[in-house]
Design a protein around this motif. Structure first.
Motif, PDB file in Angstrom:
ATOM      1  N   SER A 123       0.841  -1.186   0.000  1.00 63.55           N
ATOM      2  CA  SER A 123       0.000   0.000   0.000  1.00 63.55           C
ATOM      3  C   SER A 123       0.884   1.246   0.000  1.00 63.55           C
ATOM      4  CB  SER A 123      -0.921  -0.006   1.234  1.00 63.55           C
ATOM      5  OG  SER A 123      -1.672   1.180   1.302  1.00 63.55           O
ATOM      6  N   ASP A 124       0.882   1.967  -1.130  1.00 64.36           N
ATOM      7  CA  ASP A 124       1.640   3.214  -1.192  1.00 64.36           C
ATOM      8  C   ASP A 124       1.056   4.269  -0.254  1.00 64.36           C
ATOM      9  OD1 ASP A 124       3.324   2.168  -3.051  1.00 64.36           O
ATOM     10  OD2 ASP A 124       2.270   2.979  -4.781  1.00 64.36           O
ATOM     11  N   LEU A 125      -0.253   4.260  -0.092  1.00 66.57           N
ATOM     12  CA  LEU A 125      -0.896   5.263   0.758  1.00 66.57           C
ATOM     13  C   LEU A 125      -0.402   5.155   2.190  1.00 66.57           C
ATOM     14  CD1 LEU A 125      -3.130   7.484   0.797  1.00 66.57           C
ATOM     15  CD2 LEU A 125      -4.716   5.687   1.498  1.00 66.57           C
ATOM     16  N   GLN A 179       5.483   7.910   6.568  1.00 62.63           N
ATOM     17  CA  GLN A 179       6.751   8.612   6.392  1.00 62.63           C
ATOM     18  C   GLN A 179       6.588  10.118   6.328  1.00 62.63           C
ATOM     19  OE1 GLN A 179       8.482   6.867   2.899  1.00 62.63           O
ATOM     20  NE2 GLN A 179       9.224   5.052   3.986  1.00 62.63           N
ATOM     21  N   GLY A 180       5.352  10.616   6.252  1.00 63.05           N
ATOM     22  CA  GLY A 180       5.106  12.048   6.244  1.00 63.05           C
ATOM     23  C   GLY A 180       5.234  12.698   4.886  1.00 63.05           C
ATOM     24  N   GLU A 181       5.364  11.931   3.816  1.00 64.93           N
ATOM     25  CA  GLU A 181       5.504  12.517   2.492  1.00 64.93           C
ATOM     26  C   GLU A 181       4.164  12.945   1.922  1.00 64.93           C
ATOM     27  OE1 GLU A 181       7.662   9.968  -0.077  1.00 64.93           O
ATOM     28  OE2 GLU A 181       9.330   9.644   1.322  1.00 64.93           O
ATOM     29  N   TRP A 182       3.092  12.282   2.321  1.00 69.21           N
ATOM     30  CA  TRP A 182       1.751  12.655   1.880  1.00 69.21           C
ATOM     31  C   TRP A 182       0.943  13.151   3.072  1.00 69.21           C
ATOM     32  CZ3 TRP A 182      -0.011   8.110  -1.793  1.00 69.21           C
ATOM     33  CH2 TRP A 182       0.794   8.143  -2.954  1.00 69.21           C
ATOM     34  N   ALA A 183       0.106  14.148   2.818  1.00 67.86           N
ATOM     35  CA  ALA A 183      -0.755  14.684   3.871  1.00 67.86           C
ATOM     36  C   ALA A 183      -1.979  13.796   4.037  1.00 67.86           C
ATOM     37  CB  ALA A 183      -1.172  16.116   3.549  1.00 67.86           C
ATOM     38  N   ILE A 224      -6.474   9.610  10.215  1.00 69.58           N
ATOM     39  CA  ILE A 224      -5.517  10.381  11.027  1.00 69.58           C
ATOM     40  C   ILE A 224      -5.156   9.661  12.336  1.00 69.58           C
ATOM     41  CG2 ILE A 224      -5.208  12.533  12.311  1.00 69.58           C
ATOM     42  CD1 ILE A 224      -6.770  13.966  10.137  1.00 69.58           C
ATOM     43  N   PRO A 225      -6.101   9.105  13.109  1.00 70.58           N
ATOM     44  CA  PRO A 225      -5.694   8.376  14.324  1.00 70.58           C
ATOM     45  C   PRO A 225      -4.823   7.157  14.024  1.00 70.58           C
ATOM     46  CG  PRO A 225      -8.036   8.920  14.401  1.00 70.58           C
ATOM     47  CD  PRO A 225      -7.574   9.211  13.017  1.00 70.58           C
TER      48      PRO A 225
END
Length: 359
Positions: A176-178, A184-188, A195-196
């Motif tokens: 899963s890329d998502l 890793q923090g690369e995507w918001a 988020i949790p």
């Protein structure tokens, strides 16, 4: 031909068929139609008159369970030097294809996956030690969730298993890329339900001696710079196949080769109108789509019209319909200047005018 053969057999075996009842076992519907027709006309009446003097009863052929095995043995005869069965299959690995591990890649690894369908949701994880021993765990979720939530639940399950076994250095492998880029923090992360999960996975990863390294485990497309028609071209040019392909793939190549024409070193696709379309690879196809859609005389047409226009210009590739549709969806100008859909999202209901209140 079937009726003619049946009539010929009945005349040759008249002394047998005239004395006994004959059961005709066949899967041909025309034969059944002759026996079931009450008032046939034309040739059907002629065939029925020739066969009515015999007591013939039509019986549908039943399924023969051993016929599939017989057909398989007939297509694959065994000679004096039989080839092992494993040579007919490609060396495909499940989930990952890995080579020799270096010292940096050795250590504990965790594989996980989550599944959501109409029957429910389930998660599983497999922990692999540095010595190659496997520790599997699975669980069923008792609440409704999405596929991304199931992936996070499976990741949390695998990390908790690793912490319970006192693993200090862990490598997390996922398809899963998502999930990878979120952690890793690369995507918001914009989904409130995700988020949790992201925060919990990051907190669990910080409890290891070294932060867990995540990488994607799916196999990408081959980058050998070979066009999609290399196997068809080789078959038309030399009558040979690529190495390590199955019998079904060879049969498919032979069927596809009937619709292509090789002229020197250029491969062409035959159409129903006996026209020849030049086959191009993925790099040329990308440039050609952009040229026809946006450049000179490009009216920014939809995907279906774009495919028709490319075919009229004399070019072809196997996935042109899918590629053109994806390109049109990503075109920025098409999304801005296209016709606005003014139909309301829900059906409008007629409201009656209210009655005035009595004084």
């Amino acid at each position: 031909m079937t009726c003619c053969a049946l009539s010929w057999v009945s005349q040759k075996l008249r002394h047998y068929m005239a004395s006994y009842m004959t059961h005709l076992i066949s899967r041909m519907d025309p034969v059944r139609y002759i026996f079931c027709q009450h008032m046939p006309i034309g040739k059907l009446a002629k065939w029925q008159m020739l066969l009515t003097e015999f007591d013939i009863q039509y019986v549908m052929q039943k399924a023969v369970k051993g016929q599939a095995l017989v057909d398989l043995l007939a297509r694959s005869p065994v000679d004096d030097n039989p080839v092992p069965l494993w040579t007919y299959f490609l060396d495909d690995e499940i989930l990952t294809i890995e080579g020799e591990e270096s010292e940096d890649e050795s250590g504990w690894k965790i594989y996980f996956n989550g599944v959501v369908n109409f029957k429910g949701s389930g998660i599983r994880a497999v922990l692999v030690s540095d010595s190659g021993q496997y520790y599997a765990v699975a669980a069923k979720l008792s609440f409704n969730c999405t596929n991304n939530m199931a992936e996070y639940e499976a990741c949390i399950l695998g990390l908790c298993l690793s912490l319970d076994m006192d693993v200090k250095d862990l490598q997390v492998i996922s398809d899963s890329d998502l999930l990878i880029y979120h952690v890793q923090g690369e995507w918001a992360t914009k989904n409130e339900k995700i988020i949790p999960y992201v925060g919990l996975v990051q907190r669990l990863a910080d409890r290891f001696q070294e932060r867990s390294t995540a990488r994607c485990a799916f196999v990408e497309a081959e980058t050998d710079e070979k066009p999609w028609y290399v196997d068809i071209k080789m078959f038309l040019e030399k009558g040979e196949y690529l190495e390590r392909i199955t019998l079904n793939q060879k049969r498919t190549i032979r069927k596809l080769a009937n619709g292509f024409f090789l002229n020197k070193n250029v491969l062409y696709k035959r159409t129903l109108n006996l026209e020849l379309l030049r086959c191009i690879d993925s790099v040329e196809a990308t440039k050609f789509i952009e040229e026809v859609h946006t450049r000179t005389c490009g009216p920014h047409m939809n995907g279906f019209v774009l495919v028709k226009k490319i075919l009229r210009t004399g070019y072809y590739w196997m996935t042109m319909e899918n590629d053109c549709s994806k390109f049109v969806k990503k075109c920025h100008k098409c999304q801005i200047h296209r016709d606005l859909i003014k139909v309301p999202p829900t059906e409008l209901n007629v409201m009656m005018s209210p009655w005035p209140f009595d004084a």
